[in-house]
Design a protein around this motif. Structure first.
Motif, PDB file in Angstrom:
ATOM      1  N   VAL A 171       0.839  -1.202   0.000  1.00  0.00           N
ATOM      2  CA  VAL A 171       0.000   0.000   0.000  1.00  0.00           C
ATOM      3  C   VAL A 171       0.875   1.252   0.000  1.00  0.00           C
ATOM      4  O   VAL A 171       0.617   2.213  -0.744  1.00  0.00           O
ATOM      5  N   ASN A 172       1.928   1.258   0.829  1.00  0.00           N
ATOM      6  CA  ASN A 172       2.822   2.420   0.875  1.00  0.00           C
ATOM      7  C   ASN A 172       3.551   2.609  -0.456  1.00  0.00           C
ATOM      8  O   ASN A 172       3.736   3.739  -0.930  1.00  0.00           O
ATOM      9  N   ASP A 173       3.971   1.483  -1.075  1.00  0.00           N
ATOM     10  CA  ASP A 173       4.628   1.578  -2.379  1.00  0.00           C
ATOM     11  C   ASP A 173       3.666   2.132  -3.426  1.00  0.00           C
ATOM     12  O   ASP A 173       4.056   2.932  -4.287  1.00  0.00           O
ATOM     13  N   LEU A 174       2.405   1.666  -3.362  1.00  0.00           N
ATOM     14  CA  LEU A 174       1.401   2.158  -4.315  1.00  0.00           C
ATOM     15  C   LEU A 174       1.162   3.654  -4.117  1.00  0.00           C
ATOM     16  O   LEU A 174       1.045   4.413  -5.089  1.00  0.00           O
ATOM     17  N   ARG A 175       1.082   4.083  -2.841  1.00  0.00           N
ATOM     18  CA  ARG A 175       0.911   5.512  -2.567  1.00  0.00           C
ATOM     19  C   ARG A 175       2.070   6.314  -3.172  1.00  0.00           C
ATOM     20  O   ARG A 175       1.853   7.347  -3.821  1.00  0.00           O
ATOM     21  N   ASP A 176       3.305   5.812  -2.971  1.00  0.00           N
ATOM     22  CA  ASP A 176       4.460   6.534  -3.514  1.00  0.00           C
ATOM     23  C   ASP A 176       4.418   6.566  -5.043  1.00  0.00           C
ATOM     24  O   ASP A 176       4.762   7.585  -5.663  1.00  0.00           O
ATOM     25  N   LYS A 177       3.994   5.455  -5.649  1.00  0.00           N
ATOM     26  CA  LYS A 177       3.927   5.397  -7.110  1.00  0.00           C
ATOM     27  C   LYS A 177       2.883   6.377  -7.646  1.00  0.00           C
ATOM     28  O   LYS A 177       3.117   7.089  -8.635  1.00  0.00           O
ATOM     29  N   VAL A 178       1.719   6.414  -6.988  1.00  0.00           N
ATOM     30  CA  VAL A 178       0.669   7.341  -7.408  1.00  0.00           C
ATOM     31  C   VAL A 178       1.110   8.786  -7.178  1.00  0.00           C
ATOM     32  O   VAL A 178       0.877   9.670  -8.018  1.00  0.00           O
ATOM     33  N   ASN A 179       1.749   9.053  -6.029  1.00  0.00           N
ATOM     34  CA  ASN A 179       2.263  10.400  -5.748  1.00  0.00           C
ATOM     35  C   ASN A 179       3.228  10.853  -6.845  1.00  0.00           C
ATOM     36  O   ASN A 179       3.174  12.000  -7.319  1.00  0.00           O
ATOM     37  N   LYS A 180       4.099   9.939  -7.231  1.00  0.00           N
ATOM     38  CA  LYS A 180       5.081  10.283  -8.256  1.00  0.00           C
ATOM     39  C   LYS A 180       4.399  10.557  -9.589  1.00  0.00           C
ATOM     40  O   LYS A 180       4.742  11.500 -10.301  1.00  0.00           O
ATOM     41  N   ALA A 181       3.389   9.725  -9.938  1.00  0.00           N
ATOM     42  CA  ALA A 181       2.696   9.889 -11.215  1.00  0.00           C
ATOM     43  C   ALA A 181       1.916  11.204 -11.275  1.00  0.00           C
ATOM     44  O   ALA A 181       1.777  11.816 -12.331  1.00  0.00           O
ATOM     45  N   LEU A 182       1.392  11.643 -10.117  1.00  0.00           N
ATOM     46  CA  LEU A 182       0.523  12.825 -10.082  1.00  0.00           C
ATOM     47  C   LEU A 182       1.211  14.041  -9.465  1.00  0.00           C
ATOM     48  O   LEU A 182       0.549  14.976  -9.024  1.00  0.00           O
ATOM     49  N   LEU A 183       2.524  14.015  -9.432  1.00  0.00           N
ATOM     50  CA  LEU A 183       3.278  15.072  -8.755  1.00  0.00           C
ATOM     51  C   LEU A 183       2.946  16.454  -9.305  1.00  0.00           C
ATOM     52  O   LEU A 183       2.844  17.423  -8.557  1.00  0.00           O
ATOM     53  N   LEU A 190      -5.324  18.180  -5.619  1.00  0.00           N
ATOM     54  CA  LEU A 190      -5.162  16.720  -5.582  1.00  0.00           C
ATOM     55  C   LEU A 190      -4.356  16.324  -4.361  1.00  0.00           C
ATOM     56  O   LEU A 190      -3.328  16.936  -4.059  1.00  0.00           O
ATOM     57  N   THR A 191      -4.844  15.316  -3.626  1.00  0.00           N
ATOM     58  CA  THR A 191      -4.111  14.784  -2.478  1.00  0.00           C
ATOM     59  C   THR A 191      -4.082  13.265  -2.553  1.00  0.00           C
ATOM     60  O   THR A 191      -4.996  12.641  -3.099  1.00  0.00           O
ATOM     61  N   VAL A 192      -3.024  12.656  -1.990  1.00  0.00           N
ATOM     62  CA  VAL A 192      -2.891  11.194  -1.925  1.00  0.00           C
ATOM     63  C   VAL A 192      -2.481  10.840  -0.502  1.00  0.00           C
ATOM     64  O   VAL A 192      -1.475  11.354   0.004  1.00  0.00           O
ATOM     65  N   ASP A 193      -3.266   9.997   0.166  1.00  0.00           N
ATOM     66  CA  ASP A 193      -2.893   9.554   1.504  1.00  0.00           C
ATOM     67  C   ASP A 193      -3.387   8.128   1.728  1.00  0.00           C
ATOM     68  O   ASP A 193      -4.114   7.565   0.917  1.00  0.00           O
ATOM     69  N   LYS A 198      -5.823   1.536   2.910  1.00  0.00           N
ATOM     70  CA  LYS A 198      -6.200   1.839   1.532  1.00  0.00           C
ATOM     71  C   LYS A 198      -5.558   3.172   1.124  1.00  0.00           C
ATOM     72  O   LYS A 198      -5.304   4.026   1.961  1.00  0.00           O
ATOM     73  N   VAL A 199      -5.335   3.304  -0.185  1.00  0.00           N
ATOM     74  CA  VAL A 199      -4.808   4.559  -0.725  1.00  0.00           C
ATOM     75  C   VAL A 199      -5.977   5.391  -1.247  1.00  0.00           C
ATOM     76  O   VAL A 199      -6.777   4.908  -2.062  1.00  0.00           O
ATOM     77  N   TYR A 200      -6.095   6.628  -0.742  1.00  0.00           N
ATOM     78  CA  TYR A 200      -7.166   7.533  -1.156  1.00  0.00           C
ATOM     79  C   TYR A 200      -6.570   8.638  -2.037  1.00  0.00           C
ATOM     80  O   TYR A 200      -5.693   9.380  -1.608  1.00  0.00           O
ATOM     81  N   VAL A 201      -7.050   8.705  -3.291  1.00  0.00           N
ATOM     82  CA  VAL A 201      -6.657   9.777  -4.206  1.00  0.00           C
ATOM     83  C   VAL A 201      -7.863  10.716  -4.321  1.00  0.00           C
ATOM     84  O   VAL A 201      -8.909  10.339  -4.850  1.00  0.00           O
ATOM     85  N   SER A 202      -7.729  11.917  -3.782  1.00  0.00           N
ATOM     86  CA  SER A 202      -8.832  12.882  -3.786  1.00  0.00           C
ATOM     87  C   SER A 202      -8.544  13.983  -4.805  1.00  0.00           C
ATOM     88  O   SER A 202      -7.485  14.606  -4.773  1.00  0.00           O
TER      89      SER A 202
END
Length: 329
Positions: A171-183, A190-193, A198-202
């Motif tokens: 989950v943490n790796d996925l959060r980091d991957k999504v953060n990087k993609a949406l930087l 946009l927020t990712v936490d 679970k990873v929440y992309v708002s």
């Protein structure tokens, strides 16, 4: 499921209300969408029912496992205590035996009668000693069995803890991957936490839609394209897209949208369709609309309403491996 039921109802109402203002082809298309929504609702109800059953079984087995482990540990402590007490008693008996044996040897030369009495006492003590040895052996066998059972339970607990640890890391790796993609979209609402595993992309409304519309803006399409690139190869992740609005009624100028429920569902569906078009497998996607009824702020200010107008994309890891271990007898 309530969301899907409401969505289906609203879609049928929309189809009925539009029959007088749209072409026959569009009417048929909207009717087909209504039927497809019914099918999707049934599939989701079945999936959720299965997940609820899996969850209940998992929780019941974990609770049973924890209770049994606690009992085994208590039994082990009690057995160890009994073993220690018996050992003390056995050592005392050996000591008495040695003293009696010495007394016996000393008195044997002086008195045959006294020697006979000592011999009788010694035999009784030997019988007591033998009985104690047998009890100790029986207790040791019980302790060994309890220890083996406890080791097996602890091994299963260790496996469960390792899987949960790996899931948290994933989950943490996925959060980091999504953060990087949406930087590049952090300043656009946009927020990712991570919450509850679970990873929440708002995504704020301004990033995706114009007011009262469910057509995605080009910048929103770009953000979803990057998100899809991070998700399409994540086979063990399910994706829930939730549309949220504020409490201001939708404009009556748009005949295709009846209310905020309708708008939130249409927005969630638009995002799902975009993710599918960018390569995310549709079987892993769920679209849901929550209207105005899950606000992040209860205030009636413009700022609060702006925060409530959002889309949340919830990324949930599958727990099939965990359920498989819990189902082992």
């Amino acid at each position: 499921m309530k969301t899907y039921l409401l969505y289906t109802s609203m879609l049928f109402i929309s189809v009925s209300s539009l029959s007088s203002c749209v072409t026959a082809k569009r009417y048929d298309d909207m009717a087909a969408r209504a039927r497809q929504a019914e099918i999707s609702k049934a599939e989701c109800e079945e999936k959720i029912a299965l997940l609820d059953e899996d969850k209940k079984r998992a929780e019941a087995q974990i609770q049973s496992l924890n209770s049994l482990t606690a009992r085994l540990r208590e039994d082990s402590v009690r057995t160890q205590d009994l073993y220690s007490k018996n050992k003390v008693l056995l050592d005392d008996l050996f000591d008495k035996y040695d003293r009696l044996n010495k007394s016996y040897n000393g008195l044997l030369a002086n008195s045959a009668a006294e020697a006979g009495t000592l011999s009788k006492n010694l035999s009784e003590k030997e019988r007591e000693l033998l009985a104690m040895e047998q009890n100790l052996l029986a207790n040791k066998a019980q302790v060994d069995k309890l220890s083996a059972d406890l080791s097996a339970r602890e091994q299963r607990l260790g496996e469960l803890e390792q899987i949960l640890k790996e899931k948290d890391q994933a989950v943490n790796d996925l959060r980091d991957k999504v953060n990087k993609a949406l930087l590049g979209f952090k300043d656009s609402g946009l927020t990712v936490d991570v919450r509850n595993g679970k990873v929440y992309v708002s995504l704020a409304e301004k990033l995706l839609f114009k007011s009262g519309s469910y057509a995605i803006d080009p910048k929103g399409v770009e953000a979803l394209t990057r998100l899809a690139g991070a998700l399409k190869d994540q086979q063990d992740i399910n994706v829930m897209v939730e549309g949220h609005t504020d409490d201001v009624p939708v404009s009556k100028d748009n005949a295709c949208i009846d209310d905020n429920w309708d708008l939130s569902v249409l927005r969630a569906t638009s995002i799902v369709n975009t993710l599918v078009s960018k390569g995310v497998p549709p079987a892993r996607l769920i679209a849901a609309g929550k209207g105005e009824f899950s606000p992040v702020e209860a205030a009636k200010t413009a700022e609060a309403r702006q925060r409530n107008r959002r889309t949340e994309i919830i990324l949930t890891p599958k727990l099939d491996e965990l359920f498989q271990i819990l189902n082992v007898n």
